[in-house]
Design a protein around this motif. Structure first.
Motif, PDB file in Angstrom:
ATOM      1  N   PRO A 149       1.999  -7.195  -9.826  1.00  9.77           N
ATOM      2  CA  PRO A 149       3.428  -7.100 -10.131  1.00  9.77           C
ATOM      3  C   PRO A 149       3.961  -5.677 -10.079  1.00  9.77           C
ATOM      4  O   PRO A 149       5.183  -5.486 -10.047  1.00  9.77           O
ATOM      5  N   ALA A 150       3.111  -4.676 -10.061  1.00  9.72           N
ATOM      6  CA  ALA A 150       3.572  -3.286 -10.033  1.00  9.72           C
ATOM      7  C   ALA A 150       3.886  -2.804  -8.624  1.00  9.72           C
ATOM      8  O   ALA A 150       4.535  -1.768  -8.459  1.00  9.72           O
ATOM      9  N   THR A 151       3.421  -3.512  -7.593  1.00 11.40           N
ATOM     10  CA  THR A 151       3.614  -3.041  -6.218  1.00 11.40           C
ATOM     11  C   THR A 151       4.690  -3.867  -5.531  1.00 11.40           C
ATOM     12  O   THR A 151       4.585  -5.085  -5.438  1.00 11.40           O
ATOM     13  N   SER A 152       5.699  -3.178  -5.022  1.00 14.74           N
ATOM     14  CA  SER A 152       6.757  -3.869  -4.286  1.00 14.74           C
ATOM     15  C   SER A 152       6.261  -4.262  -2.904  1.00 14.74           C
ATOM     16  O   SER A 152       5.454  -3.567  -2.290  1.00 14.74           O
ATOM     17  N   GLU A 153       6.795  -5.381  -2.432  1.00 16.81           N
ATOM     18  CA  GLU A 153       6.470  -5.851  -1.073  1.00 16.81           C
ATOM     19  C   GLU A 153       7.583  -5.548  -0.082  1.00 16.81           C
ATOM     20  O   GLU A 153       7.534  -5.979   1.070  1.00 16.81           O
ATOM     21  N   GLY A 154       8.628  -4.804  -0.532  1.00 17.55           N
ATOM     22  CA  GLY A 154       9.737  -4.451   0.351  1.00 17.55           C
ATOM     23  C   GLY A 154       9.853  -2.954   0.519  1.00 17.55           C
ATOM     24  O   GLY A 154       9.392  -2.169  -0.318  1.00 17.55           O
TER      25      GLY A 154
ATOM     26  N   ASP B 186       0.827  -1.195   0.000  1.00 18.87           N
ATOM     27  CA  ASP B 186       0.000   0.000   0.000  1.00 18.87           C
ATOM     28  C   ASP B 186       0.871   1.260   0.000  1.00 18.87           C
ATOM     29  O   ASP B 186       0.512   2.272  -0.597  1.00 18.87           O
ATOM     30  N   ILE B 187       1.981   1.175   0.715  1.00 18.70           N
ATOM     31  CA  ILE B 187       2.897   2.311   0.777  1.00 18.70           C
ATOM     32  C   ILE B 187       3.612   2.489  -0.561  1.00 18.70           C
ATOM     33  O   ILE B 187       3.737   3.607  -1.077  1.00 18.70           O
ATOM     34  N   GLN B 188       4.071   1.398  -1.138  1.00 19.74           N
ATOM     35  CA  GLN B 188       4.808   1.497  -2.399  1.00 19.74           C
ATOM     36  C   GLN B 188       3.911   1.937  -3.553  1.00 19.74           C
ATOM     37  O   GLN B 188       4.322   2.726  -4.401  1.00 19.74           O
ATOM     38  N   GLY B 189       2.705   1.451  -3.618  1.00 15.77           N
ATOM     39  CA  GLY B 189       1.780   1.863  -4.666  1.00 15.77           C
ATOM     40  C   GLY B 189       2.203   1.397  -6.051  1.00 15.77           C
ATOM     41  O   GLY B 189       3.131   0.606  -6.221  1.00 15.77           O
TER      42      GLY B 189
END
Length: 611
Positions: free
Chosen positions: A86-91, A42-45
């Motif tokens: 695939p567009a949103t990073s999980e890190g 959610d933060i990375q977007g």
């Protein structure tokens, strides 16, 4: 992977216009601004700018994947459960400012402010790094498995480099939805902060004292025979390049020595960072092993009796304060690798006390030590000619007063001295006995022209070889400092420094045309650190009207390079010839740029022809 927690709606697209341009974010917040229940994705977007930038977030969960206790101190953590997008990073990176009190494998909850940090500052043009600042961190448990890495490979990185930026936003890509399946920069951005890995990869940028090197995950992408990746046009950025930097301090784990063409074998794994010196960087928690492929320094052939050999060599701020080892290594290169050219144009010769700023401009001691070292290495007793610059007027290292210098072997070539040349007096062209001649030799070309403000002025000299006059112009054009990098948030990047080099090229081109107007078949050699590519507007301006030909274009495309920058083998140093020089042999002699152990960061160039 399915998410067990619904994604939080974007709180705001961008907090300010500065955020939209990718500038440093950090808004004053209150308890009412705190956004609960969000996860890392959610933060990375889905764009480069977080939809939560400037907002407080609370109790964001994840597992620590990397810790950096030096430089920009902090840690990365990652949500093991993704959202399937695939567009949103999980890190995500957490900036702590001091040594983090967490370890890899810790499950943590992090609260703090979401910010967009621009490495290098807003004026650098760099993309921003999404992070949590001013954090409160709670360790929930330890010893947890690190989320499995994403493998970056030739098959996962798209062939196109970056989308065109939004004209309405000054060419920025910051607000564009990420398309990781279409563009390499979008792909890397979609992994920002995540745990990634590369397998065995060829080194395309040598290791440095900063504990970093460059690899390519695309071995077939614009390769050259020595293992590098060639930068052959503004649209061939080489998408497979990736910087690898060790997370461990050098005191704990020495960084391996690697030359271009070596292979980083095994597995290299860690979070994907973004820094100001090259952009996307694998911050290696686990570092592979370098396999030496035995790259050797090249040696050019000696000139034949009837051939004149002319070379250019940037000796990287040489001055008497340098250790004798540097003088000796440069001298051996002139003798052993360049086969003692008849004329050598040197760039970055500093004054006799180097960077000390006391008004000294003479460089006689620098040149005496260098020419003595060449004799000691078995080379000729070179003579030299130059024009001392005005103090602090030619750019370069403050106090160093760098300038171009001609070395020449008086046993093979003579210099035609015509006195009167100084820092501010321009040499011109006249006709003598039907031939072109310089009014001042050595002399500077148009030193008062605004094109040379705070930059090195071209040095012209008149030589005679076997009865034939050759006019040589030594150059050191303005640097690329101030240009935006290939990973700029503006696409294509702004190359602002090209403006001055374009003006400089036009001045030199006009001078050569003046020579050719007097003598159409005059032998003119223009050479030096042009600081620009063979396909650039600068080179086109130098060659305008057929006055000159860029000799490097006589080489196969894969061999056109003199410098390695961020894993791209590229042209900066050039030799250009007038139409009267119809046949020549050209060699870019690779002895520095590809090696971790280098005495200069440039490779010298040699041209051989029969005047």
């Amino acid at each position: 992977m399915a998410s067990s927690v619904p994604r939080t709606a974007a709180v705001s697209a961008v907090v300010t216009a500065a955020l939209a341009a990718g500038l440093l974010a950090g808004a004053t917040t209150s308890a009412a601004d705190t956004t609960d229940g969000v996860r890392i994705h959610d933060i990375q977007g889905t764009t480069r700018i977080s939809p939560l930038a400037g907002r407080q977030v609370a109790d964001v969960t994840g597992v620590v994947t990397g810790v950096r206790a030096y430089g920009s101190r902090g840690f990365w953590f990652q949500d093991p459960r993704g959202d399937g997008d695939p567009a949103t990073s999980e890190g995500l990176f957490v900036f702590t400012g001091s040594a983090p009190a967490v370890s890899v494998g810790d499950a943590v909850e992090v609260s703090g402010t979401v910010t967009e940090y621009v490495p290098g500052g807003p004026n650098s043009g760099n993309q921003s790094l999404t992070q949590i600042s001013r954090p409160a961190v709670t360790v929930v448990s330890s010893g947890n498995p690190v989320p499995a890495p994403v493998t970056i490979s030739a098959g996962t990185v798209p062939g196109a480099y970056a989308p065109e930026g939004d004209p309405a936003k000054g060419g920025s890509v910051n607000d564009l939805p990420l398309r990781p399946g279409s563009y390499a920069l979008d792909y890397y951005e979609s992994l920002e902060g995540e745990n990634v890995r590369v397998g065995a990869s060829r080194v395309v940028g040598p290791s440095t004292r900063h504990a970093e090197l460059w690899v390519t995950v695309k071995p077939g992408e614009n390769p050259n025979r020595r293992g590098g990746t060639v930068y052959g046009s503004y649209t061939a950025q080489n998408t497979g390049r990736l910087k690898v930097k060790s997370l461990a301090p050098l005191t704990e784990r020495p960084f391996p020595t690697a030359n271009v063409g070596d292979v980083l074998t095994g597995t290299t794994e860690g979070p994907l960072d973004f820094d100001q010196y090259g952009g996307y960087t694998l911050a290696a928690r686990t570092l592979g092993t370098v396999q030496d492929r035995g790259l050797e320094r090249e040696k050019t052939r000696a000139q034949r009796p009837g051939e004149l050999a002319v070379a250019t060599y940037n000796v990287e701020n040489l001055d008497p304060t340098d250790p004798q080892e540097k003088f000796d290594a440069l001298a051996r290169a002139v003798v052993e690798n360049l086969a003692s050219p008849d004329i050598v144009a040197l760039e970055e010769i500093q004054d006799d006390n180097g960077a000390k700023d006391d008004g000294t401009v003479a460089a006689g001691e620098t040149l005496r030590r260098f020419t003595d070292a060449i004799v000691a290495a078995g080379g000729p007793a070179y003579d030299w000619r130059s024009v001392d610059p005005e103090d602090k007027k030619d750019g370069g290292e403050p106090g160093g007063n760098i300038r171009q210098v001609f070395l020449f072997n008086p046993q093979r070539v003579s210099f035609t001295d015509r006195p009167g040349g100084d820092a501010t007096t321009a040499t011109g062209v006249v006709r003598q006995r039907g031939k072109a001649a310089l009014t001042l030799s050595p002399g500077r070309i148009a030193p008062a022209d605004a094109a040379w403000e705070n930059s090195r002025k071209p040095l012209a000299g008149e030589f005679v070889f076997r009865g034939r006059t050759v006019i040589v112009v030594a150059n050191h054009f303005g640097s690329k400092g101030g240009d935006e990098s290939l990973v700029s948030h503006r696409q294509p990047p702004n190359r602002s420094s090209e403006v001055q080099r374009l003006r400089q090229a036009k001045v030199v081109n006009t001078f050569v045309k003046d020579v050719l107007a007097v003598q159409r078949d005059a032998d003119v050699v223009v050479l030096g650190d042009i600081n620009d590519f063979e396909f650039s507007a600068t080179t086109r301006a130098l060659t305008d009207g057929g006055a000159l030909r860029a000799a490097v274009t006589s080489l196969p495309r894969s061999e056109r390079y003199s410098y390695v920058f961020q894993g791209n083998s590229q042209v900066l140093d050039q030799i250009l010839t007038s139409p009267g020089i119809r046949r020549f042999a050209y060699d870019s002699v690779h002895i520095n740029a590809e090696f971790a152990d280098q005495v200069s960061d440039h490779d010298p160039q040699v041209l051989r022809f029969r005047p």
